[in-house]
Scaffold this motif. Structure first.
Motif, mmCIF file in Angstrom:
data_model
loop_
_atom_site.group_PDB
_atom_site.id
_atom_site.type_symbol
_atom_site.label_atom_id
_atom_site.label_comp_id
_atom_site.label_asym_id
_atom_site.label_seq_id
_atom_site.Cartn_x
_atom_site.Cartn_y
_atom_site.Cartn_z
ATOM 1 N N TYR A 1 -5.639 8.218 10.030
ATOM 2 C CA TYR A 1 -6.215 9.143 9.049
ATOM 3 C C TYR A 1 -5.317 9.155 7.817
ATOM 4 O O TYR A 1 -4.853 10.208 7.366
ATOM 5 C CB TYR A 1 -6.352 10.545 9.655
ATOM 6 N N VAL A 2 -5.032 7.993 7.296
ATOM 7 C CA VAL A 2 -4.098 7.824 6.189
ATOM 8 C C VAL A 2 -4.571 6.596 5.407
ATOM 9 O O VAL A 2 -4.513 5.480 5.928
ATOM 10 C CB VAL A 2 -2.657 7.535 6.700
ATOM 11 N N ASP A 3 -5.013 6.789 4.172
ATOM 12 C CA ASP A 3 -5.503 5.639 3.407
ATOM 13 C C ASP A 3 -4.451 4.547 3.272
ATOM 14 O O ASP A 3 -4.773 3.358 3.281
ATOM 15 C CB ASP A 3 -5.953 6.067 1.996
ATOM 16 N N ARG A 4 -3.192 4.944 3.139
ATOM 17 C CA ARG A 4 -2.137 3.940 2.974
ATOM 18 C C ARG A 4 -1.950 3.074 4.216
ATOM 19 O O ARG A 4 -1.257 2.069 4.167
ATOM 20 C CB ARG A 4 -0.805 4.628 2.609
ATOM 21 N N ALA B 1 0.830 -1.214 0.000
ATOM 22 C CA ALA B 1 0.000 0.000 0.000
ATOM 23 C C ALA B 1 0.861 1.260 0.000
ATOM 24 O O ALA B 1 0.408 2.341 -0.373
ATOM 25 C CB ALA B 1 -0.938 -0.001 1.209
ATOM 26 N N LEU B 2 2.088 1.112 0.442
ATOM 27 C CA LEU B 2 2.986 2.260 0.480
ATOM 28 C C LEU B 2 3.524 2.605 -0.907
ATOM 29 O O LEU B 2 3.986 3.723 -1.148
ATOM 30 C CB LEU B 2 4.165 1.934 1.412
ATOM 31 N N ALA B 3 3.491 1.628 -1.799
ATOM 32 C CA ALA B 3 4.073 1.846 -3.128
ATOM 33 C C ALA B 3 3.224 2.837 -3.912
ATOM 34 O O ALA B 3 2.028 2.974 -3.698
ATOM 35 C CB ALA B 3 4.159 0.525 -3.880
ATOM 36 N N ASP B 4 3.862 3.473 -4.823
ATOM 37 C CA ASP B 4 3.214 4.544 -5.565
ATOM 38 C C ASP B 4 2.391 3.966 -6.718
ATOM 39 O O ASP B 4 2.628 4.274 -7.872
ATOM 40 C CB ASP B 4 4.283 5.489 -6.101
ATOM 41 N N ALA B 5 1.440 3.116 -6.393
ATOM 42 C CA ALA B 5 0.630 2.472 -7.436
ATOM 43 C C ALA B 5 -0.268 3.501 -8.093
ATOM 44 O O ALA B 5 -0.736 4.409 -7.428
ATOM 45 C CB ALA B 5 -0.194 1.356 -6.823
ATOM 46 N N LEU C 1 -10.890 3.801 10.040
ATOM 47 C CA LEU C 1 -10.148 4.671 9.122
ATOM 48 C C LEU C 1 -10.820 6.038 9.112
ATOM 49 O O LEU C 1 -12.038 6.156 8.978
ATOM 50 C CB LEU C 1 -10.172 4.059 7.716
ATOM 51 N N GLY C 2 -9.995 7.075 9.305
ATOM 52 C CA GLY C 2 -10.556 8.411 9.255
ATOM 53 C C GLY C 2 -10.304 9.060 7.917
ATOM 54 O O GLY C 2 -9.397 8.653 7.215
#
Lengths: 434, 434
Positions: free
Chosen positions: A269-272, A96-100, A301-302
């Motif tokens: 509060y971070v989608d990743r 999820a951290l990758a810049d997809a 998830l916020g």
């Protein structure tokens, strides 16, 4: 790199009969000092259990993982990661951290952690098997779901590619000992990485189980370990019982549980970090949920869950401990053009950036929870990268094993799940085969 | 179409001081008879509150929704659905039923229910705005996140397309009254569907809020309503207090809560119902979590969560009520070729289909929970289509409002979330604008 957990919003809250005092948390955290010293000795010795503590300082295992990732990247547009629970959630979180969507240099990863035939067939139909790779991950080498997926895909690939080319597309991660998956890998001479014998699935994210997917996505595997090492240094050192430490986090959770706070809500509060919540949920539940003990981990998830769960959090039963994670996003993201929102009712948005709104909502929710007497711990991240995420993994793994220490349960076993596996085979045995 | 909820696995379980007796559940369910009669009268009258009960019998509102879906389908490869909470979760759940990836006749839908700038910018970057549609959904017409997304995207589209063509790509669903979103729709003469005034977001899935996305995906909107109507007929009729009814489900949840069962786990063994769990989670939490009451809805998914949560479920605290949903999948899906798994340890898989394994695991987990004294309700679905999903929505909405009746709370308000919204604007106000 250090993670500044702020517990002040818990210490002001009334939990059960009275406020939770800072001194209570510190005393409980200090009771973990012998455990911390034991872990510190283990790390110095460089061997022993729990082995996951040794991973941050290890580098030799990354070379074969890099080679495998390089070979799969060359050959594949898509890579399927087969595996479930601890064989999948860590890798998903890292990915999820990758810049997809990634550039052409990196394949798309698909984490197949379930066995619903509907979605499975649809995915298989649309893959170009000539350019598809497979990595099967199973610690024991005998996980039914993973073996089922593996058998189906291998058959399809043999048909599409020919058996002789299987080893250029398919790899496994499993323990270095005999098992059904190991035997299959042997049969087709598939590339194979070792699953560390002393690292349980839910503690494996910093091993090749998590890091191979990260490497496939072009992430810096060593940096994850460096971030974890930095958190570990501090957690086992002289500051190891201070309020921001994993020991204090464990103490807080256990003190809250004693007062009827049976649920632990992790709300980034971070989608990743949405998948991080799933990873944490397994870690906490499976490590502590035994002998009638443990608390229920809740993944939130916020801001989206403000529109779903916040009403319950604020006015429902007083049974939840909150951890909010905020990433500093003020001034970031697309800007709301004033000429679009030239309505007095939208004046508050004009000229704002999306990151301003996200930041304001995270701050406001933390403050609202605290004002309403809900025990709320906060963590502010200045950035989110491999190092910080590695540190987060280590913090929560330590917090979990230290909570297990305080509860008197074994963090590393999961004795209850065997019964269902046996029963499932019984049910299978009475079904018709075609 | 009827849904055969089986409560026997709850009635055998010891909850707190003693077994929960069938008679207790039935007496509690029968206490809801006056409420059921009131709902039945409302439906006969065809007007009044709660209006969501009238949706299953309505058809006139589908025509404009079909026209809008047709126009967007013609023009777009991608459609962004902006909205959060109840403006999004129902549509997401319906869309999961579609046979994605859809053929060229249907656009890809993207549900943007959060405001993280990182993912938002990446999505925007890769869209071809010439062939992208937007539907903004906000009941009040003033949801900050949705308005922020809307303003950013509209600005980008004006740049890409020219202002005069906006109305061919952008539509809104909002209440027929003045609001910021309504004013923006007016300014560019955007197509607009009415959000029913008497239907709250979390009860709106059978309105155009849920059904427009379904229509965009090529699903049969009327069939959702037919399934819901069938469940409603039965729930309000003479069988309305029997054990399989929503009234009995509400009674069970409330009786369990009185005995300390503070969490309600919904665990489908169907990937297409993963989002249903998120929809249910909002419905139950926001409707019941007030005045210190309510229980925590937990979204789980089988079999994958057997490798994450089952240990806690079986050996953690006795505080969870389980609802397992199984779809009959025996004999379905890809087959494990015996020549691939010619290892005695894998004999149990040879010749099996993936659906066999899924089915066996769902049965085994239900049985294991029940054997271990965990109160477990089961539902077996013969198929999953629009009609069945519509029925599931209606069942759980009824169960929720009937539980609210028993708890003495208002199912339709969410008074607690206002404080945080005001605070968020305060935080925004002190930030720098560019």
């Amino acid at each position: 790199m250090s993670l500044a957990f702020d517990l002040s919003g818990c210490l002001s809250a009334r939990l059960g009969d009275g406020a939770l005092e800072e001194s209570q948390v510190l005393v409980k955290a200090q009771s973990l000092r012998p455990a911390l010293d034991r872990l510190s000795d283990l790390r110095s010795a460089g061997e022993g259990d729990p082995e996951f503590l040794l991973l941050p300082d290890r580098r030799a295992d990354l070379e074969p993982a890099r080679d495998l990732a390089f070979a799969l990247n060359e050959a594949c547009d898509d890579v399927l990661i087969l595996g479930t629970g601890g064989s999948s959630l860590g890798g998903q979180t890292l990915y999820a951290l990758a810049d997809a969507p990634l550039g052409p240099a990196h394949p798309r990863l698909h984490f197949l952690d379930n066995v619903d035939p509907f979605g499975f067939e649809r995915l298989l139909d649309r893959l170009d098997l000539e350019h598809t790779g497979v990595v099967a991950v199973s610690k024991s080498g005998g996980t039914a779901e993973t073996l089922c997926q593996f058998a189906v895909i291998v058959e399809a690939m043999i048909e599409a590619l020919d058996e002789s080319r299987l080893a250029s597309r398919v790899a496994v991660i499993t323990e270095p000992k005999d098992s059904p998956l190991a035997a299959l890998a042997e049969r087709w001479r598939l590339p194979r990485l070792d699953h560390d014998l002393g690292v349980g699935g839910r503690f494996s994210v910093l091993s090749v189980v998590g890091l191979l997917p990260a490497l496939l996505a072009g992430l810096d595997a060593a940096a994850f370990r460096e971030g974890a090492a930095a958190v570990l240094d501090r957690a086992l050192g002289p500051e190891g019982c201070e309020l921001a430490s994993p020991a204090a986090g464990a103490a807080l959770a256990v003190l809250a549980a004693e007062r009827g706070y049976s649920q632990s809500v992790l709300m980034p509060y971070v989608d990743r970090l949405a998948d991080f919540g799933l990873w944490y949920r397994q870690l906490w539940a499976e490590s502590l949920g035994k002998h009638g003990k443990g608390t229920t981990p809740i993944r939130a998830l916020g801001p989206v869950d403000q529109h779903s769960q916040l009403q319950l959090y604020l006015q429902g039963p007083a049974d939840k401990l909150f951890t909010l994670i905020r990433l500093e996003t003020e001034g970031e993201g697309p800007r709301v053009a004033p000429q679009i929102v030239d309505d007095p009712r939208l004046e508050y948005l004009a000229g704002r950036r999306m990151g301003d709104l996200l930041d304001a909502m995270a701050r406001a929710t933390a403050e609202t929870l605290i004002r309403n007497g809900k025990p709320t711990r906060t963590l502010v991240l200045e950035r989110l990268d491999e190092e910080v995420l590695g540190g987060l993994f280590m913090h929560f793994m330590l917090e979990t094993i230290l909570a297990a220490e305080l509860l008197g349960v074994d963090a590393y076993d999961q004795p209850a799940v065997e019964e269902g596996k046996v029963l499932a085979r019984d049910y299978l045995a009475v079904m018709q085969r075609d």
